[in-house]
Design a protein around this motif. Structure first.
Motif, PDB file in Angstrom:
ATOM      1  N   ARG A   1      15.956 -30.825 -14.893  1.00  0.00           N
ATOM      2  CA  ARG A   1      16.383 -29.491 -14.401  1.00  0.00           C
ATOM      3  C   ARG A   1      15.271 -29.027 -13.504  1.00  0.00           C
ATOM      4  O   ARG A   1      15.291 -28.602 -12.217  1.00  0.00           O
ATOM      5  N   ARG A   2      13.816 -29.084 -13.887  1.00  0.00           N
ATOM      6  CA  ARG A   2      12.948 -28.663 -13.211  1.00  0.00           C
ATOM      7  C   ARG A   2      12.703 -29.450 -12.026  1.00  0.00           C
ATOM      8  O   ARG A   2      12.304 -28.784 -11.064  1.00  0.00           O
ATOM      9  N   HIS A   3      13.039 -30.775 -11.733  1.00  0.00           N
ATOM     10  CA  HIS A   3      12.958 -31.345 -10.607  1.00  0.00           C
ATOM     11  C   HIS A   3      14.031 -31.816 -10.009  1.00  0.00           C
ATOM     12  O   HIS A   3      14.296 -32.719  -9.187  1.00  0.00           O
ATOM     13  N   ALA A   4      15.129 -31.096 -10.389  1.00  0.00           N
ATOM     14  CA  ALA A   4      16.776 -31.433  -9.650  1.00  0.00           C
ATOM     15  C   ALA A   4      16.500 -31.592  -8.271  1.00  0.00           C
ATOM     16  O   ALA A   4      17.295 -32.309  -7.819  1.00  0.00           O
ATOM     17  N   ARG A   5      15.612 -30.862  -7.470  1.00  0.00           N
ATOM     18  CA  ARG A   5      15.765 -30.753  -5.895  1.00  0.00           C
ATOM     19  C   ARG A   5      15.021 -31.722  -5.352  1.00  0.00           C
ATOM     20  O   ARG A   5      15.284 -32.223  -4.261  1.00  0.00           O
ATOM     21  N   THR A   6      14.010 -32.385  -6.234  1.00  0.00           N
ATOM     22  CA  THR A   6      13.122 -33.669  -5.478  1.00  0.00           C
ATOM     23  C   THR A   6      13.218 -34.615  -6.218  1.00  0.00           C
ATOM     24  O   THR A   6      12.578 -35.701  -5.579  1.00  0.00           O
ATOM     25  N   VAL A   7      13.999 -34.911  -7.221  1.00  0.00           N
ATOM     26  CA  VAL A   7      14.111 -36.435  -7.936  1.00  0.00           C
ATOM     27  C   VAL A   7      15.523 -36.814  -7.801  1.00  0.00           C
ATOM     28  O   VAL A   7      16.415 -35.925  -8.336  1.00  0.00           O
ATOM     29  N   ASN A   8      15.738 -37.786  -7.485  1.00  0.00           N
ATOM     30  CA  ASN A   8      17.075 -38.570  -7.658  1.00  0.00           C
ATOM     31  C   ASN A   8      17.190 -39.200  -9.125  1.00  0.00           C
ATOM     32  O   ASN A   8      16.883 -40.459  -9.100  1.00  0.00           O
ATOM     33  N   PHE A   9      17.448 -38.574 -10.171  1.00  0.00           N
ATOM     34  CA  PHE A   9      17.398 -38.956 -11.107  1.00  0.00           C
ATOM     35  C   PHE A   9      18.449 -40.088 -11.729  1.00  0.00           C
ATOM     36  O   PHE A   9      18.133 -41.109 -12.131  1.00  0.00           O
ATOM     37  N   ALA A  10      19.611 -39.990 -10.934  1.00  0.00           N
ATOM     38  CA  ALA A  10      20.755 -41.164 -10.996  1.00  0.00           C
ATOM     39  C   ALA A  10      20.089 -42.229 -10.623  1.00  0.00           C
ATOM     40  O   ALA A  10      20.243 -43.388 -11.298  1.00  0.00           O
TER      41      ALA A  10
ATOM     42  N   ARG B   1      11.345 -44.094 -19.295  1.00  0.00           N
ATOM     43  CA  ARG B   1      12.798 -43.474 -20.003  1.00  0.00           C
ATOM     44  C   ARG B   1      12.332 -42.138 -20.470  1.00  0.00           C
ATOM     45  O   ARG B   1      13.205 -41.300 -20.094  1.00  0.00           O
ATOM     46  N   ALA B   2      11.574 -41.751 -21.233  1.00  0.00           N
ATOM     47  CA  ALA B   2      11.137 -40.411 -21.807  1.00  0.00           C
ATOM     48  C   ALA B   2      11.111 -39.527 -20.674  1.00  0.00           C
ATOM     49  O   ALA B   2      11.398 -38.279 -21.124  1.00  0.00           O
ATOM     50  N   LEU B   3      10.524 -39.812 -19.555  1.00  0.00           N
ATOM     51  CA  LEU B   3      10.546 -38.722 -18.498  1.00  0.00           C
ATOM     52  C   LEU B   3      11.753 -38.597 -17.901  1.00  0.00           C
ATOM     53  O   LEU B   3      12.371 -37.478 -17.615  1.00  0.00           O
ATOM     54  N   LEU B   4      12.280 -39.648 -17.626  1.00  0.00           N
ATOM     55  CA  LEU B   4      13.585 -39.617 -16.545  1.00  0.00           C
ATOM     56  C   LEU B   4      14.951 -39.252 -17.283  1.00  0.00           C
ATOM     57  O   LEU B   4      15.762 -38.457 -16.607  1.00  0.00           O
ATOM     58  N   GLU B   5      14.797 -39.343 -18.636  1.00  0.00           N
ATOM     59  CA  GLU B   5      16.157 -38.763 -19.285  1.00  0.00           C
ATOM     60  C   GLU B   5      15.749 -37.431 -19.988  1.00  0.00           C
ATOM     61  O   GLU B   5      16.717 -36.700 -20.782  1.00  0.00           O
ATOM     62  N   ASN B   6      14.773 -36.987 -19.834  1.00  0.00           N
ATOM     63  CA  ASN B   6      14.342 -35.586 -20.361  1.00  0.00           C
ATOM     64  C   ASN B   6      14.971 -34.449 -19.281  1.00  0.00           C
ATOM     65  O   ASN B   6      14.996 -34.242 -18.434  1.00  0.00           O
ATOM     66  N   LYS B   7      15.966 -33.830 -20.268  1.00  0.00           N
ATOM     67  CA  LYS B   7      16.672 -32.850 -19.636  1.00  0.00           C
ATOM     68  C   LYS B   7      16.073 -31.518 -19.069  1.00  0.00           C
ATOM     69  O   LYS B   7      16.374 -31.136 -18.147  1.00  0.00           O
ATOM     70  N   LYS B   8      14.901 -31.168 -19.657  1.00  0.00           N
ATOM     71  CA  LYS B   8      13.988 -30.176 -19.094  1.00  0.00           C
ATOM     72  C   LYS B   8      13.234 -30.492 -17.827  1.00  0.00           C
ATOM     73  O   LYS B   8      13.350 -29.919 -16.614  1.00  0.00           O
ATOM     74  N   LEU B   9      12.915 -31.804 -17.668  1.00  0.00           N
ATOM     75  CA  LEU B   9      12.348 -32.599 -16.620  1.00  0.00           C
ATOM     76  C   LEU B   9      13.545 -32.581 -15.585  1.00  0.00           C
ATOM     77  O   LEU B   9      13.167 -32.361 -14.218  1.00  0.00           O
TER      78      LEU B   9
END
Ligand code: GLY
Ligand code: MN
Ligand code: MN
Length: 315
Positions: A262-271, A252-260
């Protein structure tokens, strides 16, 4: 540590600490036949305790109650735990060094059990992740099978001359391909590796030396390609004993981290990834001796999907 102890025992002894420490590390890294026999015993008894724990697991049982079954079986074989057992149900598995072991296991959850014993000081270090109710959900199985593929590929690569970093690169590639297939990672493999987006799901190393310590000593070798997050950069030699332990986690702490985000927006499907938080994580860890041409896996606990489900339902 050994050198410090020697100083205390013989304060007047004159010796050069650095070469002595190097010598001790070199001696400890390559195991003798007797050391291997002790490690084999530690791994076998720890494996028996894992099999028992799988059979005893059921919804409603507390993590520490499962721990008690595990430790009782270890003691029956004359072993004590080689490190504080990690007994992590559901999302607790995403806490890498979880030690509270106080939660209740619920139906539909997986349990991550990272626990083992030591024999005359020689440690085993084994992890299995299994469904508490005896059947993986499709989602759990998909993640499990990616980790299993990475672990088997790592073990298949173990032989003299392979580096522990090679094992990490293999694990990363297989884990990434699996996550791309599931749509948890997106873009190309190269983009993912370039941004190190896999570290959100796999934030540790695949291997460490095993022996008198669970994270045993080693001499850092000059390896051709250094991988991230590895304790040991080692060129494997006959009679080294190492772990092979890839994993995937939803932290949770990584997947909800706003900075991360943004940084991984193109490569991680956060939703999508956030929807997996309840799954927690999967790690599969075995103890492997380097032989002249390949490897001998010292630990022996079911790990294929069907075998695991059968072992849990035996209870
Ligand atoms: N149990 C500690 C580790 O797996 O490294
Ligand atoms: Mn380990
Ligand atoms: Mn472990």
């Amino acid at each position: 540590k050994a050198v410090g102890r020697l100083y205390r025992l013989r304060p007047n002894l004159k010796f050069k600490a650095a070469p002595l420490a190097r010598g001790l590390k070199a001696v400890r890294a390559v195991k003798t036949d007797l050391e291997i026999a002790l490690m084999r015993r530690a791994a076998e008894a720890s494996s028996a305790a894992h099999v028992l724990a799988m059979a005893k697991a059921r919804p409603g049982l507390c993590e520490y109650q499962l721990q008690s079954f595990f430790e009782k079986e270890l003691l029956f074989h004359g072993l004590v735990p080689s490190y504080p057992p990690i007994v992590a149900a559901g999302s607790n598995a995403a806490v890498l060094h979880y030690f509270r072991n106080t939660a209740v296991m619920r139906s539909g959850q997986m349990l991550l059990l990272d626990a083992a014993g030591e024999c005359s000081g020689y440690a085993a270090d084994i992890t299995r992740t299994f469904p508490v109710g005896g059947r993986f959900t499709r989602r759990q199985r998909e993640i499990y099978e990616i980790v299993l593929e990475a672990q088997l590929a790592g073990i298949a690569q173990v032989r003299p001359g392979t580096t522990t970093d090679d094992l990490q690169f293999t694990a990363i590639e297989i884990l990434c391909r699996g996550l791309l297939r599931l749509g948890l990672l997106k873009g190309s493999l190269d983009e993912v590796l370039e941004r190190k987006s896999h570290t959100l799901f796999y934030p540790h190393g695949v291997s460490h030396m095993l022996g008198l310590d669970v994270h045993d000593v080693h001499l850092q070798d000059r390896v051709p390609r250094k991988a991230d997050r590895m304790r040991a950069h080692v060129i494997l030699r006959e009679n080294h004993v190492i772990t092979v332990e890839p994993g995937l986690y939803f932290i949770r702490a990584l997947l909800e981290n706003k900075k991360l985000q943004r940084r991984h927006a193109r490569t991680v499907n956060f939703a999508k990834a956030l929807d997996y938080l309840d799954l927690g994580g999967v790690r599969i860890e075995d103890d492997v001796r380097v032989t002249a041409r390949g490897s001998e896996v010292l630990s022996c606990v079911p790990k294929e999907v069907r075998e695991v489900e059968t072992a849990v339902r035996k209870g």
